[in-house]
Scaffold this motif. Structure first.
Motif, PDB file in Angstrom:
ATOM      1  N   MET A 146       0.839  -1.194   0.000  1.00 22.75           N
ATOM      2  CA  MET A 146       0.000   0.000   0.000  1.00 22.75           C
ATOM      3  C   MET A 146       0.875   1.245   0.000  1.00 22.75           C
ATOM      4  SD  MET A 146      -1.368   0.029   3.944  1.00 22.75           S
ATOM      5  CE  MET A 146      -0.286   0.371   5.314  1.00 22.75           C
ATOM      6  N   ASN A 147       0.228   2.378  -0.246  1.00 25.56           N
ATOM      7  CA  ASN A 147       0.903   3.668  -0.211  1.00 25.56           C
ATOM      8  C   ASN A 147       1.474   3.947   1.178  1.00 25.56           C
ATOM      9  OD1 ASN A 147       1.007   5.159  -2.628  1.00 25.56           O
ATOM     10  ND2 ASN A 147      -1.195   5.541  -2.535  1.00 25.56           N
ATOM     11  N   ALA A 148       2.688   4.489   1.205  1.00 30.44           N
ATOM     12  CA  ALA A 148       3.244   4.982   2.465  1.00 30.44           C
ATOM     13  C   ALA A 148       3.151   6.492   2.559  1.00 30.44           C
ATOM     14  CB  ALA A 148       4.702   4.565   2.594  1.00 30.44           C
ATOM     15  N   THR A 149       2.963   7.161   1.409  1.00 35.08           N
ATOM     16  CA  THR A 149       3.110   8.620   1.352  1.00 35.08           C
ATOM     17  C   THR A 149       1.912   9.284   0.681  1.00 35.08           C
ATOM     18  OG1 THR A 149       4.321   8.358  -0.734  1.00 35.08           O
ATOM     19  CG2 THR A 149       5.625   8.494   1.281  1.00 35.08           C
ATOM     20  N   ALA A 150       0.713   8.827   1.000  1.00 33.37           N
ATOM     21  CA  ALA A 150      -0.474   9.237   0.262  1.00 33.37           C
ATOM     22  C   ALA A 150      -0.578  10.749   0.057  1.00 33.37           C
ATOM     23  CB  ALA A 150      -1.727   8.712   0.966  1.00 33.37           C
ATOM     24  N   LEU A 180       5.465  -1.247   1.885  1.00 29.67           N
ATOM     25  CA  LEU A 180       5.130   0.173   1.825  1.00 29.67           C
ATOM     26  C   LEU A 180       5.768   0.798   0.593  1.00 29.67           C
ATOM     27  CD1 LEU A 180       5.626   1.251   5.545  1.00 29.67           C
ATOM     28  CD2 LEU A 180       3.454   0.861   4.353  1.00 29.67           C
ATOM     29  N   ASP A 181       4.953   1.365  -0.285  1.00 31.43           N
ATOM     30  CA  ASP A 181       5.445   1.965  -1.521  1.00 31.43           C
ATOM     31  C   ASP A 181       5.556   3.478  -1.350  1.00 31.43           C
ATOM     32  OD1 ASP A 181       6.154   2.584  -4.093  1.00 31.43           O
ATOM     33  OD2 ASP A 181       4.629   1.325  -5.026  1.00 31.43           O
ATOM     34  N   PHE A 182       6.775   4.005  -1.418  1.00 32.30           N
ATOM     35  CA  PHE A 182       7.000   5.445  -1.315  1.00 32.30           C
ATOM     36  C   PHE A 182       6.853   6.137  -2.674  1.00 32.30           C
ATOM     37  CE2 PHE A 182       9.632   6.172   2.772  1.00 32.30           C
ATOM     38  CZ  PHE A 182       9.031   5.124   3.430  1.00 32.30           C
ATOM     39  N   HIS A 183       6.959   5.379  -3.776  1.00 30.56           N
ATOM     40  CA  HIS A 183       6.836   5.921  -5.139  1.00 30.56           C
ATOM     41  C   HIS A 183       7.890   6.980  -5.461  1.00 30.56           C
ATOM     42  CE1 HIS A 183       2.895   3.959  -5.760  1.00 30.56           C
ATOM     43  NE2 HIS A 183       2.628   4.313  -4.526  1.00 30.56           N
ATOM     44  N   GLY A 184       8.916   7.102  -4.647  1.00 31.88           N
ATOM     45  CA  GLY A 184       9.902   8.153  -4.880  1.00 31.88           C
ATOM     46  C   GLY A 184       9.334   9.551  -4.770  1.00 31.88           C
ATOM     47  N   ARG A 185       8.285   9.718  -3.951  1.00 31.88           N
ATOM     48  CA  ARG A 185       7.557  10.989  -3.912  1.00 31.88           C
ATOM     49  C   ARG A 185       8.171  12.031  -2.987  1.00 31.88           C
ATOM     50  NH1 ARG A 185       1.718   8.158  -3.444  1.00 31.88           N
ATOM     51  NH2 ARG A 185       1.364   7.787  -5.657  1.00 31.88           N
ATOM     52  N   VAL A 186       8.989  11.602  -2.031  1.00 35.06           N
ATOM     53  CA  VAL A 186       9.403  12.549  -1.003  1.00 35.06           C
ATOM     54  C   VAL A 186      10.912  12.780  -1.035  1.00 35.06           C
ATOM     55  CG1 VAL A 186       7.446  12.053   0.491  1.00 35.06           C
ATOM     56  CG2 VAL A 186       9.553  10.731   0.763  1.00 35.06           C
ATOM     57  N   HIS A 187      11.307  13.897  -0.480  1.00 34.02           N
ATOM     58  CA  HIS A 187      12.699  14.290  -0.366  1.00 34.02           C
ATOM     59  C   HIS A 187      13.431  13.321   0.564  1.00 34.02           C
ATOM     60  CE1 HIS A 187      16.177  16.857  -0.036  1.00 34.02           C
ATOM     61  NE2 HIS A 187      15.980  17.078   1.250  1.00 34.02           N
ATOM     62  N   ARG A 188      14.749  13.226   0.397  1.00 28.43           N
ATOM     63  CA  ARG A 188      15.516  12.250   1.171  1.00 28.43           C
ATOM     64  C   ARG A 188      15.321  12.406   2.679  1.00 28.43           C
ATOM     65  NH1 ARG A 188      21.711  13.456  -0.169  1.00 28.43           N
ATOM     66  NH2 ARG A 188      20.872  13.934  -2.217  1.00 28.43           N
ATOM     67  N   SER A 189      15.169  13.631   3.158  1.00 30.98           N
ATOM     68  CA  SER A 189      15.013  13.820   4.600  1.00 30.98           C
ATOM     69  C   SER A 189      13.692  13.247   5.100  1.00 30.98           C
ATOM     70  CB  SER A 189      15.113  15.301   4.965  1.00 30.98           C
ATOM     71  OG  SER A 189      14.051  16.032   4.375  1.00 30.98           O
ATOM     72  N   PRO A 370      -3.625   8.601 -14.433  1.00 30.02           N
ATOM     73  CA  PRO A 370      -4.361   9.736 -13.870  1.00 30.02           C
ATOM     74  C   PRO A 370      -3.417  10.670 -13.129  1.00 30.02           C
ATOM     75  CG  PRO A 370      -4.785   7.728 -12.611  1.00 30.02           C
ATOM     76  CD  PRO A 370      -4.016   7.310 -13.816  1.00 30.02           C
ATOM     77  N   ALA A 371      -3.720  11.951 -13.178  1.00 27.93           N
ATOM     78  CA  ALA A 371      -2.872  12.937 -12.497  1.00 27.93           C
ATOM     79  C   ALA A 371      -2.928  12.720 -10.994  1.00 27.93           C
ATOM     80  CB  ALA A 371      -3.330  14.344 -12.845  1.00 27.93           C
ATOM     81  N   TRP A 372      -1.770  12.713 -10.369  1.00 28.59           N
ATOM     82  CA  TRP A 372      -1.685  12.593  -8.918  1.00 28.59           C
ATOM     83  C   TRP A 372      -1.122  13.911  -8.406  1.00 28.59           C
ATOM     84  CZ3 TRP A 372      -2.692   8.045  -5.975  1.00 28.59           C
ATOM     85  CH2 TRP A 372      -2.452   8.174  -4.608  1.00 28.59           C
ATOM     86  N   ARG A 373      -1.931  14.640  -7.662  1.00 29.79           N
ATOM     87  CA  ARG A 373      -1.513  15.951  -7.177  1.00 29.79           C
ATOM     88  C   ARG A 373      -1.685  16.041  -5.671  1.00 29.79           C
ATOM     89  NH1 ARG A 373      -0.759  19.606 -11.284  1.00 29.79           N
ATOM     90  NH2 ARG A 373      -1.489  18.913 -13.323  1.00 29.79           N
ATOM     91  N   GLY A 374      -0.797  16.815  -5.055  1.00 23.74           N
ATOM     92  CA  GLY A 374      -0.890  17.034  -3.624  1.00 23.74           C
ATOM     93  C   GLY A 374      -1.919  18.077  -3.266  1.00 23.74           C
ATOM     94  N   PRO A 375      -2.128  18.309  -1.991  1.00 22.16           N
ATOM     95  CA  PRO A 375      -3.108  19.323  -1.562  1.00 22.16           C
ATOM     96  C   PRO A 375      -2.819  20.720  -2.102  1.00 22.16           C
ATOM     97  CG  PRO A 375      -2.417  17.938   0.283  1.00 22.16           C
ATOM     98  CD  PRO A 375      -1.513  17.616  -0.857  1.00 22.16           C
ATOM     99  N   ASP A 376      -1.555  20.983  -2.438  1.00 19.10           N
ATOM    100  CA  ASP A 376      -1.202  22.303  -2.975  1.00 19.10           C
ATOM    101  C   ASP A 376      -1.389  22.395  -4.476  1.00 19.10           C
ATOM    102  OD1 ASP A 376       0.821  20.661  -3.764  1.00 19.10           O
ATOM    103  OD2 ASP A 376       2.471  21.908  -3.013  1.00 19.10           O
ATOM    104  N   GLY A 377      -1.777  21.275  -5.109  1.00 19.19           N
ATOM    105  CA  GLY A 377      -2.005  21.263  -6.545  1.00 19.19           C
ATOM    106  C   GLY A 377      -0.807  20.855  -7.366  1.00 19.19           C
ATOM    107  N   ALA A 378       0.361  20.689  -6.757  1.00 17.95           N
ATOM    108  CA  ALA A 378       1.560  20.319  -7.494  1.00 17.95           C
ATOM    109  C   ALA A 378       1.513  18.836  -7.880  1.00 17.95           C
ATOM    110  CB  ALA A 378       2.805  20.590  -6.650  1.00 17.95           C
ATOM    111  N   VAL A 379       2.018  18.548  -9.068  1.00 18.35           N
ATOM    112  CA  VAL A 379       2.014  17.164  -9.551  1.00 18.35           C
ATOM    113  C   VAL A 379       2.955  16.318  -8.700  1.00 18.35           C
ATOM    114  CG1 VAL A 379       3.876  17.487 -11.241  1.00 18.35           C
ATOM    115  CG2 VAL A 379       2.102  15.764 -11.642  1.00 18.35           C
ATOM    116  N   ARG A 380       2.549  15.075  -8.478  1.00 17.63           N
ATOM    117  CA  ARG A 380       3.332  14.127  -7.676  1.00 17.63           C
ATOM    118  C   ARG A 380       3.746  12.943  -8.539  1.00 17.63           C
ATOM    119  NH1 ARG A 380       1.563  14.263  -2.176  1.00 17.63           N
ATOM    120  NH2 ARG A 380       1.550  16.435  -1.495  1.00 17.63           N
ATOM    121  N   GLU A 381       4.782  12.237  -8.083  1.00 20.67           N
ATOM    122  CA  GLU A 381       5.142  10.955  -8.721  1.00 20.67           C
ATOM    123  C   GLU A 381       3.937  10.033  -8.621  1.00 20.67           C
ATOM    124  OE1 GLU A 381       7.906   9.829 -10.285  1.00 20.67           O
ATOM    125  OE2 GLU A 381       8.808  11.819 -10.160  1.00 20.67           O
ATOM    126  N   TRP A 382       3.650   9.319  -9.700  1.00 23.40           N
ATOM    127  CA  TRP A 382       2.441   8.497  -9.745  1.00 23.40           C
ATOM    128  C   TRP A 382       2.647   7.140  -9.079  1.00 23.40           C
ATOM    129  CZ3 TRP A 382       0.677   4.076 -12.592  1.00 23.40           C
ATOM    130  CH2 TRP A 382      -0.703   3.885 -12.509  1.00 23.40           C
TER     131      TRP A 382
END
Length: 382
Positions: A146-150, A180-189, A370-382
């Protein structure tokens, strides 16, 4: 020896590309060259394959693979390697059917008779993922991913870690293993913090904590962690995997048999991983032919760990989609978290060719991510 008489491709719903190879003795083999959202590009690559391989000895699979990989001069990447993957699978299927043997027998025989499997679950809240996980338990699964970084931002508040942990705990309390799938969505920190936070809850693995192009970040993020690190769905050859294996950056590799050169190349990737004490868990959110090809590698690779099974409410597919084009769908039955080795000739699945042709001729397969966007509207890794 039979020569190749025809190579056909079929774009079929929900998002798959099937490959049909027929030899001049009438034997037919099927493979899958699905590349999610890029079917047209992959189908176009087959024009060159037809020019090269119509009339070629169908049994010379390795020669066809090397010719297809090297003689286009430009090599690698998702499109060309997905096309080569589908052709390779179809040639192995054709050879197995002509000889009346499963592909795994042609590869030297199986080292296991059953294949542990897991399936995807969706859901943003603990209750949602727990409900989805129970459904998978009822279907016979003992493990899910499942998603780790929804909703987590590239750099986010430490409070955002809490939701990931709560979802993980909700499923682990059911007695299931969880990837847990991070999808490479988040910064290293953020990835570093999240891995540290989930470690006490013992996930089965963490997938793509950072994007695979960031080797130095991957080394930093995973240093000192006891959580198994997995990646590989966006790598397309043994050369792509080489630095990850040589650098000791991963614990589990996840080549996709419809993207990473098919059965021939993924067999080599698995062997390279074994040399580095790295486990194999092929990526496969695709169709029945891709999954059947994965099973051939799973039962012949001693370092195989677990196989992704493509029945996916995450992708809004009906549960019947996997066997839609397969007559013997019972071979995919999950019992006690495993499926049995596919014993039929070739890949072990019987394709309903009439349904494939009918679905492809309808011309309705234009799937896009499908487009995957965060709450701020910026595109995310799918």
């Amino acid at each position: 020896m039979p020569s190749i008489r025809s190579i056909e491709t079929f774009a079929v719903p929900p998002r798959w590309v099937f490959v049909r190879v027929e030899a001049d003795d009438g034997t037919v083999g099927w493979g899958e060259a699905s590349l999610e959202g890029h079917a047209e590009a992959v189908i176009g690559a087959f024009e060159a394959f037809r020019d090269r391989f119509i009339g070629h000895d169908a049994d010379r699979i390795e020669d066809i693979w090397q010719t297809g990989f090297r003689l286009g001069f430009y090599r690698g990447g998702p499109v060309l390697m997905s096309a080569l993957s589908g052709l390779d699978q179809a040639l192995w299927d054709l050879l197995g059917k002509r000889l009346g043997l499963p592909v795994w027998q042609l590869l030297g025989g199986c080292v296991r008779q059953k294949v542990p499997v897991y399936a995807w679950i969706g859901g943003d809240r603990p209750h949602d993922v727990a409900t989805a996980a129970r459904q998978r338990q009822d279907q016979g699964f003992g493990a899910v991913k499942m998603n780790a970084t929804a909703d987590m931002g590239w750099l986010d508040s430490p409070r955002s870690l809490d939701a990931s942990i709560e979802r993980l705990v909700a499923v682990r309390e059911l007695g299931m293993d969880v990837g847990l799938d991070f999808h490479g969505r988040v910064h290293r920190s953020m990835a570093r913090q999240l891995i540290r936070a989930v470690e006490p809850h013992r996930p089965l693995f963490v997938e793509e904590p950072v994007l695979s192009e960031h080797l130095e970040a991957l080394a930093e993020v995973t240093r000192g962690s006891a959580v198994p690190i997995a990646l590989g769905e966006r790598l397309y050859s043994r050369w792509d995997f080489k630095p990850f294996l040589a650098g000791g950056l991963v614990d589990i590799i996840q080549p996709d048999l419809s993207h990473a050169g098919g059965i021939s190349e993924c067999r080599r990737i698995a062997a390279a991983a074994e040399c580095h004490d790295v486990a194999l868990a092929p990526h496969c959110p695709l169709g029945p032919l891709a999954f059947a090809a994965c099973v051939q590698i799973a039962v012949t690779s001693i370092n195989f760990a677990i196989q992704e099974m493509p029945i996916g409410i995450h992708y809004n597919f009906a549960e019947a989609d996997l066997p839609t084009y397969v007559r013997n769908a019972e071979v995919f039955r999950v019992e006690q978290g495993m499926i049995a080795a596919l014993d039929g000739p070739g890949l072990g699945v019987e394709i309903d060719e009439d349904r494939v042709r009918e679905a492809a001729s309808a011309g309705q397969m234009r799937w896009r991510n499908p487009a995957w966007r965060g709450p701020d509207g910026a595109v995310r890794e799918w």
